[in-house]
Structure formats: C-alpha cells, structure tokens
Design a protein around this motif. Structure first.
Motif, PDB file in Angstrom:
ATOM      1  N   ARG A 152      65.127 -74.483  -3.313  1.00  0.00           N
ATOM      2  CA  ARG A 152      63.869 -73.859  -2.892  1.00  0.00           C
ATOM      3  C   ARG A 152      63.991 -72.346  -2.866  1.00  0.00           C
ATOM      4  NH1 ARG A 152      59.841 -76.718  -0.472  1.00  0.00           N
ATOM      5  NH2 ARG A 152      58.778 -74.720  -0.824  1.00  0.00           N
ATOM      6  N   ILE A 153      62.932 -71.719  -3.351  1.00  0.00           N
ATOM      7  CA  ILE A 153      62.797 -70.260  -3.289  1.00  0.00           C
ATOM      8  C   ILE A 153      61.476 -70.003  -2.572  1.00  0.00           C
ATOM      9  CG2 ILE A 153      62.661 -68.118  -4.610  1.00  0.00           C
ATOM     10  CD1 ILE A 153      64.044 -69.551  -6.925  1.00  0.00           C
ATOM     11  N   ASP A 154      61.551 -69.689  -1.284  1.00  0.00           N
ATOM     12  CA  ASP A 154      60.351 -69.589  -0.449  1.00  0.00           C
ATOM     13  C   ASP A 154      60.053 -68.131  -0.101  1.00  0.00           C
ATOM     14  OD1 ASP A 154      59.815 -72.397  -0.196  1.00  0.00           O
ATOM     15  OD2 ASP A 154      61.586 -72.516   1.094  1.00  0.00           O
ATOM     16  N   ARG A 155      58.787 -67.748  -0.242  1.00  0.00           N
ATOM     17  CA  ARG A 155      58.357 -66.389   0.081  1.00  0.00           C
ATOM     18  C   ARG A 155      58.341 -66.189   1.586  1.00  0.00           C
ATOM     19  NH1 ARG A 155      55.745 -62.302  -3.115  1.00  0.00           N
ATOM     20  NH2 ARG A 155      55.857 -60.423  -1.812  1.00  0.00           N
ATOM     21  N   ASP A 156      58.864 -65.065   2.035  1.00  0.00           N
ATOM     22  CA  ASP A 156      58.853 -64.701   3.455  1.00  0.00           C
ATOM     23  C   ASP A 156      58.604 -63.196   3.541  1.00  0.00           C
ATOM     24  OD1 ASP A 156      59.133 -64.979   6.259  1.00  0.00           O
ATOM     25  OD2 ASP A 156      61.223 -64.305   6.135  1.00  0.00           O
ATOM     26  N   GLY A 157      57.331 -62.824   3.619  1.00  0.00           N
ATOM     27  CA  GLY A 157      56.985 -61.411   3.654  1.00  0.00           C
ATOM     28  C   GLY A 157      57.359 -60.723   2.351  1.00  0.00           C
ATOM     29  N   ASP A 158      58.200 -59.698   2.432  1.00  0.00           N
ATOM     30  CA  ASP A 158      58.632 -58.947   1.256  1.00  0.00           C
ATOM     31  C   ASP A 158      59.901 -59.522   0.639  1.00  0.00           C
ATOM     32  OD1 ASP A 158      56.525 -57.166   1.505  1.00  0.00           O
ATOM     33  OD2 ASP A 158      57.657 -55.804   2.811  1.00  0.00           O
ATOM     34  N   ASP A 159      60.316 -60.694   1.116  1.00  0.00           N
ATOM     35  CA  ASP A 159      61.551 -61.302   0.624  1.00  0.00           C
ATOM     36  C   ASP A 159      61.297 -62.722   0.132  1.00  0.00           C
ATOM     37  OD1 ASP A 159      62.977 -59.034   1.489  1.00  0.00           O
ATOM     38  OD2 ASP A 159      63.329 -59.911   3.476  1.00  0.00           O
ATOM     39  N   TYR A 160      62.320 -63.264  -0.509  1.00  0.00           N
ATOM     40  CA  TYR A 160      62.395 -64.695  -0.787  1.00  0.00           C
ATOM     41  C   TYR A 160      63.641 -65.234  -0.100  1.00  0.00           C
ATOM     42  CZ  TYR A 160      58.737 -64.759  -4.369  1.00  0.00           C
ATOM     43  OH  TYR A 160      57.532 -64.692  -5.031  1.00  0.00           O
ATOM     44  N   ILE A 161      63.533 -66.473   0.412  1.00  0.00           N
ATOM     45  CA  ILE A 161      64.683 -67.142   1.032  1.00  0.00           C
ATOM     46  C   ILE A 161      65.042 -68.346   0.161  1.00  0.00           C
ATOM     47  CG2 ILE A 161      65.553 -68.346   3.062  1.00  0.00           C
ATOM     48  CD1 ILE A 161      63.629 -66.693   4.747  1.00  0.00           C
ATOM     49  N   ILE A 162      66.314 -68.441  -0.181  1.00  0.00           N
ATOM     50  CA  ILE A 162      66.779 -69.445  -1.140  1.00  0.00           C
ATOM     51  C   ILE A 162      67.703 -70.435  -0.442  1.00  0.00           C
ATOM     52  CG2 ILE A 162      67.932 -69.800  -3.368  1.00  0.00           C
ATOM     53  CD1 ILE A 162      67.393 -66.700  -3.776  1.00  0.00           C
ATOM     54  N   ASN A 163      67.444 -71.719  -0.653  1.00  0.00           N
ATOM     55  CA  ASN A 163      68.290 -72.779  -0.118  1.00  0.00           C
ATOM     56  C   ASN A 163      68.508 -73.846  -1.184  1.00  0.00           C
ATOM     57  OD1 ASN A 163      68.794 -72.509   3.015  1.00  0.00           O
ATOM     58  ND2 ASN A 163      66.662 -71.841   2.669  1.00  0.00           N
ATOM     59  N   GLY A 164      69.761 -74.189  -1.397  1.00  0.00           N
ATOM     60  CA  GLY A 164      70.062 -75.231  -2.374  1.00  0.00           C
ATOM     61  C   GLY A 164      71.542 -75.276  -2.695  1.00  0.00           C
ATOM     62  N   ARG A 165      71.901 -76.225  -3.504  1.00  0.00           N
ATOM     63  CA  ARG A 165      73.290 -76.387  -3.916  1.00  0.00           C
ATOM     64  C   ARG A 165      73.356 -76.456  -5.438  1.00  0.00           C
ATOM     65  NH1 ARG A 165      77.245 -77.755  -0.335  1.00  0.00           N
ATOM     66  NH2 ARG A 165      79.280 -78.446  -1.133  1.00  0.00           N
ATOM     67  N   LYS A 166      74.188 -75.642  -6.013  1.00  0.00           N
ATOM     68  CA  LYS A 166      74.341 -75.582  -7.467  1.00  0.00           C
ATOM     69  C   LYS A 166      75.773 -75.934  -7.845  1.00  0.00           C
ATOM     70  CE  LYS A 166      70.192 -73.804  -8.374  1.00  0.00           C
ATOM     71  NZ  LYS A 166      69.192 -74.488  -9.234  1.00  0.00           N
ATOM     72  N   TRP A 167      75.930 -76.408  -9.088  1.00  0.00           N
ATOM     73  CA  TRP A 167      77.286 -76.557  -9.597  1.00  0.00           C
ATOM     74  C   TRP A 167      77.301 -76.352 -11.110  1.00  0.00           C
ATOM     75  CZ3 TRP A 167      79.832 -82.075  -9.532  1.00  0.00           C
ATOM     76  CH2 TRP A 167      79.053 -82.969 -10.242  1.00  0.00           C
ATOM     77  N   TRP A 168      78.505 -76.338 -11.669  1.00  0.00           N
ATOM     78  CA  TRP A 168      78.704 -75.927 -13.067  1.00  0.00           C
ATOM     79  C   TRP A 168      78.060 -74.570 -13.315  1.00  0.00           C
ATOM     80  CZ3 TRP A 168      82.654 -78.098 -14.910  1.00  0.00           C
ATOM     81  CH2 TRP A 168      82.963 -79.426 -14.588  1.00  0.00           C
ATOM     82  N   SER A 169      78.245 -73.695 -12.336  1.00  0.00           N
ATOM     83  CA  SER A 169      77.731 -72.331 -12.437  1.00  0.00           C
ATOM     84  C   SER A 169      78.768 -71.484 -13.170  1.00  0.00           C
ATOM     85  CB  SER A 169      77.449 -71.774 -11.042  1.00  0.00           C
ATOM     86  OG  SER A 169      76.524 -72.602 -10.366  1.00  0.00           O
TER      87      SER A 169
END
Length: 405
Positions: A152-169
């Motif tokens: 998730r990439i969620d807008r919060d005012g002048d920012d974005y807050i990112i939550n998630g798990r990635k692999w094979w990066s």
C-alpha cells in the motif's frame, strides 16, 4: 530486414571487445575469489575499471536517447551486439554502467521523472555514483500479474506512507544502493490497471528493513544481490511519486519491455561463450583413445547449439529493430517471443557445454555453472515463460482467428 552493423556499431564492437580482452577476462578468477570471500563488498578494481570504460567512451551504452554527455544515444539495434559482448562475463555490465536493475530504473527516470527527481537520482545513476533497486515482486502473491501487488502507498498530507513486503529486489544488497523504485497500490478501488503507482524511496528511509539476502541456486549474486525487504510505515514526500497516481502499471510495462530485451541480449553472450568454451574443450580432450571432437554425438550437440544461438540472436535483433521503429508497444509480441526463446536456449546451450566439460563444467573454475543459474533464473524474472506464452498465444489466435481475449 537488414541487420548489417553501422560503422559506429562496428567501431563500438571493436573497442568493447578490446576492452574486455585487456581488462575484464584476465580478472575473472580474481573477481570470483573476492566476491566469494567478501560477498557484500565491491570488487576493489571496479571503480578503476569504470573510469577506464568512461574514458574509452563505453559508458551508458544502453540509453537509447541522447542524454547530454551521459549517453552516446545508441538505438536498441546498435546496443544489442554490445550487450551480447558484456553478457559473456556476468559482472561486466556494471563496468559500463549497463547493469540491471539500474538500466531500467534510469530509463524510468529519464522518461517519467520530474526535473527534481532526475537531478536527485537520475544524474547520480548516469554518472555511476550510486546504484538502485526495483521493488515489485512480493512473496504473498503471484507477482507475474502486477495487478496482484498488495503493498500500500497511502496519501497522508504532503507525504505517502508505504507498507508491504517485497522480495527478489535485485540490487538492494549492493553497498552503493541508494534508492528504490517501489510499486504498490494507491487506490484498490480503481479500475484494475489504475490501482498501482510507483514511488521513489531512499534506501535509508526509516521503516525500510532489509530482512535477508536471497540466494539463487545457492549463490548470492553478490555484491548486488536479491533482497527480501519489509516496508513499515515508510514515509516519503508526495513529490517522490512517479508520473502520478494510478500510472504504475503503465510505467511497469514501459520499464519491463527494454529490461527483457537487455536480458536476452546478454543471454546470447552467455550462450555464445559457452559454445566457444565447449568447442575449445572437445578440441583438446581425448577419451577412450579418441579426440572428443571426432565423436558424431559431440558434433551434433555443437551444431545444435550454434543453430539455436543464431536463431535467438536474429529474433532478438528483430525485436530490437521493431522497438526502435515502432516503440515497445509495437514490439510486444516479438519481445514476448525472445523472452520465451532466449532463456531456454541459453539453459540448453550452457547445459550441453557443462556436459562436454564433465566435472570441470560444474566447478567454479569456469563460468558455466553461474551462466546456468543466471539463464534459469531469467526464465522467471520479468515474467515467467507461462505468462509470455499465454499472452503471445492469445494475441496470435486473435490475429489469425479473429478471436478476442
């Protein structure tokens, strides 16, 4: 359809071959020993090699459009034989600032980045000062369909807050990695292909946790590596978003097309060098009182390999030419074809070369084992074989039978 090389291309081929012969091949053993002992450190000679490549004009060869003093502005067709030459040594592309995932990330920034994003990240990447990573694949979903991505990439005012798990990066383990291009969802309720966005995340942002390096066939692919990364309440400015909300799938399609063809170009080099090593081996080896090269079965294997390499090479050149003339969308079927054909071809040719070398073939004295791991991994990277065959089959049936998807 003519694939005769221009004088510029022939000149670049001569220079690159000479550079590899003088500066790269002699260091293969030393490089392997160093990275085995120090997996997450940069080979000490790398920066000097980069300086020599830049001085020789062999820098940022991949970038198809002229970008000031940073790129020679070659076409994909002109770049293809150069990528093949670099592919003969798996770590050579970095010397010329032509290694994945940086090439794809630089193209994304060049095409879609704002002037500020280009100043902060593209210019240092083009200059070889930093490295980058691309964070799309996730362990919990079938990431071959990018619409499944759950980060998730969620807008919060002048920012974005990112939550998630990635692999094979890929690239995230490199000690010089400074920025991630992250794909996630900004609006799960939007139409399917407008839910995703891409955003730039500095690697040192709070909440970024590199969980572990992943191994591919027991190797770390160091020093760039492949990482599993947890993103927990990672806050970045809204100005870090690329192109706009809901444009992530569009960017991914534009990014992965050139990335796929670059891999295939390099895989031609992998296969060609494997064939050459096999020919040298059978020419000097005697078994059961007879030269190995005189066995009919050996000659058949060598002949098959040569045919398959040339077929894949011509198909790759055709795809490169189509991209140059009609763009990545106009070449999508040819790109799918080469992504199906080239990794499997390379696996087959390398496997034959290993067999002809016997025990030496699977040892670290030769690059064949690393070649096989690379080629087999690329059958999954940037979309597995099955996805490309499904889409190509669908398009072909629609073209000839008038059947819609």
């Amino acid at each position: 359809m003519l694939f005769d090389h221009t004088e510029t291309t022939l000149d670049n081929i001569r220079h690159l071959k000479g550079f590899m012969q003088e500066h790269v091949y002699p260091l293969e053993g030393e490089y392997r020993r160093f990275t085995d002992a120090h997996p997450w450190r940069v080979f000490p000679r790398m920066e000097k090699l980069k300086d020599k490549a830049r001085a020789a004009g062999l820098w940022n060869l991949f970038l198809p459009e002229d970008y000031g003093d940073f790129s020679p502005g070659l076409t994909n067709l002109q770049y293809a034989p150069l990528a093949e030459i670099m592919g003969r040594v798996l770590w050579a592309s970095e010397i010329f600032n032509c290694s994945a995932p940086d090439t794809g990330n630089m193209e994304v920034l060049a095409k879609y980045g704002t002037p500020e994003q280009q100043r902060d990240w593209l210019l240092p990447l083009l200059d070889g000062q930093i490295r980058s990573a691309f964070l799309m694949t996730e362990p919990g979903v079938a990431s071959s369909d990018a619409t499944n991505i759950e980060t998730r990439i969620d807008r919060d005012g002048d920012d974005y807050i990112i939550n998630g798990r990635k692999w094979w990066s890929t690239g995230a383990m490199h000690p010089d990695c400074r920025v991630y291009v992250v794909m996630g969802k900004t609006n799960p309720e939007a139409p399917r292909h407008q839910q995703q966005s891409m955003i730039l995340v500095p690697a040192d942002t709070p909440g970024v946790n590199v969980v572990r390096p992943l191994t591919a066939f027991g190797t770390h692919d160091s020093p760039h590596g492949h990482a599993e990364i947890q993103l927990t309440n990672v806050r970045v400015p809204a100005t870090n978003l690329l192109l706009g909300e809901g444009r992530g799938f569009e960017i991914a399609q534009g990014r992965l097309g050139p990335g796929r063809i670059h891999h295939c170009m390099r895989l031609i080099g992998v296969a060609q060098r494997s064939l050459e090593l096999a020919c040298a081996r059978v020419g000097e080896r005697t078994v059961f009182g007879r030269e190995l090269s005189k066995f009919s079965s050996v000659r058949q294997e060598v002949a098959r390999s040569r045919c398959e390499i040339e077929q894949a090479r011509l198909l790759t050149l055709s795809a490169a030419d189509r991209i140059d003339r009609h763009g990545i969308k106009g070449a999508k079927d040819l790109v799918a074809m080469i992504k199906i054909v080239c990794p499997q071809m390379a696996c087959t040719v390398v496997d034959r070369a290993i067999q002809l070398h016997g025990g030496l073939g699977v040892s670290s004295d030769l690059p064949l084992a690393e070649f096989y791991a690379y080629a087999r991994s690329i059958r999954l990277a940037d979309g597995p074989d099955e996805v490309h065959m499904y889409q190509l089959g669908r398009n072909t049936i629609g073209q000839y039978a008038g059947v819609s998807s």
